[in-house]
Design an enzyme around this catalytic site. Structure first.
Site, PDB file in Angstrom:
ATOM      1  N   LYS A  69       0.809  -1.223   0.000  1.00 21.32           N
ATOM      2  CA  LYS A  69       0.000   0.000   0.000  1.00 21.32           C
ATOM      3  C   LYS A  69       0.847   1.280   0.000  1.00 21.32           C
ATOM      4  O   LYS A  69       0.504   2.255  -0.664  1.00 21.32           O
ATOM      5  CB  LYS A  69      -0.953   0.014   1.195  1.00 21.32           C
ATOM      6  CG  LYS A  69      -2.078  -1.010   1.097  1.00 21.32           C
ATOM      7  CD  LYS A  69      -3.045  -0.861   2.268  1.00 21.32           C
ATOM      8  CE  LYS A  69      -4.197  -1.843   2.174  1.00 21.32           C
ATOM      9  NZ  LYS A  69      -5.197  -1.631   3.235  1.00 21.32           N
ATOM     10  N   ASP A 105     -10.471   2.491   2.272  1.00 25.21           N
ATOM     11  CA  ASP A 105     -10.650   1.882   3.595  1.00 25.21           C
ATOM     12  C   ASP A 105     -11.482   2.766   4.520  1.00 25.21           C
ATOM     13  O   ASP A 105     -12.323   2.268   5.277  1.00 25.21           O
ATOM     14  CB  ASP A 105      -9.293   1.592   4.240  1.00 25.21           C
ATOM     15  CG  ASP A 105      -8.589   0.397   3.600  1.00 25.21           C
ATOM     16  OD1 ASP A 105      -9.285  -0.497   3.085  1.00 25.21           O
ATOM     17  OD2 ASP A 105      -7.345   0.359   3.623  1.00 25.21           O
TER      18      ASP A 105
END
Length: 280
Positions: A69, A105
């Protein structure tokens, strides 16, 4: 057989555990889309080269999971606001030939609470357990929804202080010893640590110390009911498991790659819950 016209992926290392192919595969079938979504295991040293080949291999984009990420954050040409503030990218897509990186997220966290605990953002102070990457997404979501008192609790105080400095006003940092007193007037308790996962069954905080109106949520979803959620439910507190965050975070990416905004339904949840049951 003709190649699927629309392609997307999830990449991580390892990635075989990912439920994302089941989620996106369900939506592709539901909407009758000629497309594919596959899991691709890419080692960290190969990730930059993999990203460079995406357009040549006709990918519209994909999801990025651990440990890529932050590398994705550095590689993309443009980032959305959530990715910029969280410091990590979990969704890639092309826009006019430009590689964009986003972070869904925070959206997934908030949408899950919207689904199962409407009005959660108006309950008062939020206590966030943990100061890793997941907590950054949670704190971003809390700030976006106007939660004015966010208390980060972490074993290593210095990491909590880093997040306090990153997110600014309304965010405070605390060591584990302060957890009890911080819970006394909190309206939301969020566990972002690995405590509660299978094989790591500790209790991250004691819900008995929370007021009666508090909501308790855990981003862990294996098991669906963690020790923290079980203790909160035993106290008759509102609980929200972590599976909905996984399902909702997938929505924006699917829309970008395949052109339809899918719905998180009871049918989809049932499909993924069945997949969480350990195979004999």
């Amino acid at each position: 057989m003709a190649e699927a016209s629309k392609k997307a992926f999830v990449t991580g290392h390892p990635v075989k555990h990912s439920r994302s192919p089941k989620i996106h595969g369900h939506w592709l079938a539901e909407h009758g889309i000629d497309g594919s979504y596959q899991a691709i295991d890419v080692a960290p040293q190969d990730f930059a080269a993999f990203v460079k080949t995406l357009q040549a291999n006709n990918y519209r984009g994909g999801n990025v999971t651990i440990p890529h990420k932050e590398a994705a954050f550095a590689l993309v040409e443009r980032r959305d606001q959530a990715a910029q503030e969280i410091g990590a990218v979990n969704t890639l897509w092309f826009e006019d030939g430009t590689l964009w990186g986003g972070n869904t997220d925070a959206h997934g966290f908030a949408a899950n609470l919207d689904d199962h605990a409407p009005g959660w953002a108006s309950k008062g102070a939020a206590v966030v357990l943990g100061a890793g990457g997941a907590s950054r997404a949670v704190i971003h979501a809390l700030k976006e929804r106007g939660v004015a008192d966010i208390r980060i609790v972490n074993r290593t105080l210095a990491r909590a202080m880093e997040l306090r400095d990153r997110f600014g006003a309304g965010v405070s940092a605390h060591g584990m010893a302060a957890t009890g007193e911080l819970l006394g007037d909190a309206g939301l308790l969020v566990n972002t640590t690995a405590l509660g996962m299978h094989g790591n069954e500790g209790l991250s905080a004691d819900p008995a110390l929370l007021p009666d109106h508090a909501i308790v949520t855990d981003i862990v979803y294996v098991p669906l009911e963690t020790p923290l959620l079980a203790a909160a439910r035993a106290r008759n507190l509102k609980t929200v498991d972590g599976l909905g965050m996984l399902l909702h975070q997938a929505v924006p990416g699917f829309e970008r790659w395949f052109g339809i905004r899918p719905q998180v339904t009871a049918e989809l949840r049932t499909l993924i819950v069945a997949d969480l049951v350990p195979k004999p």
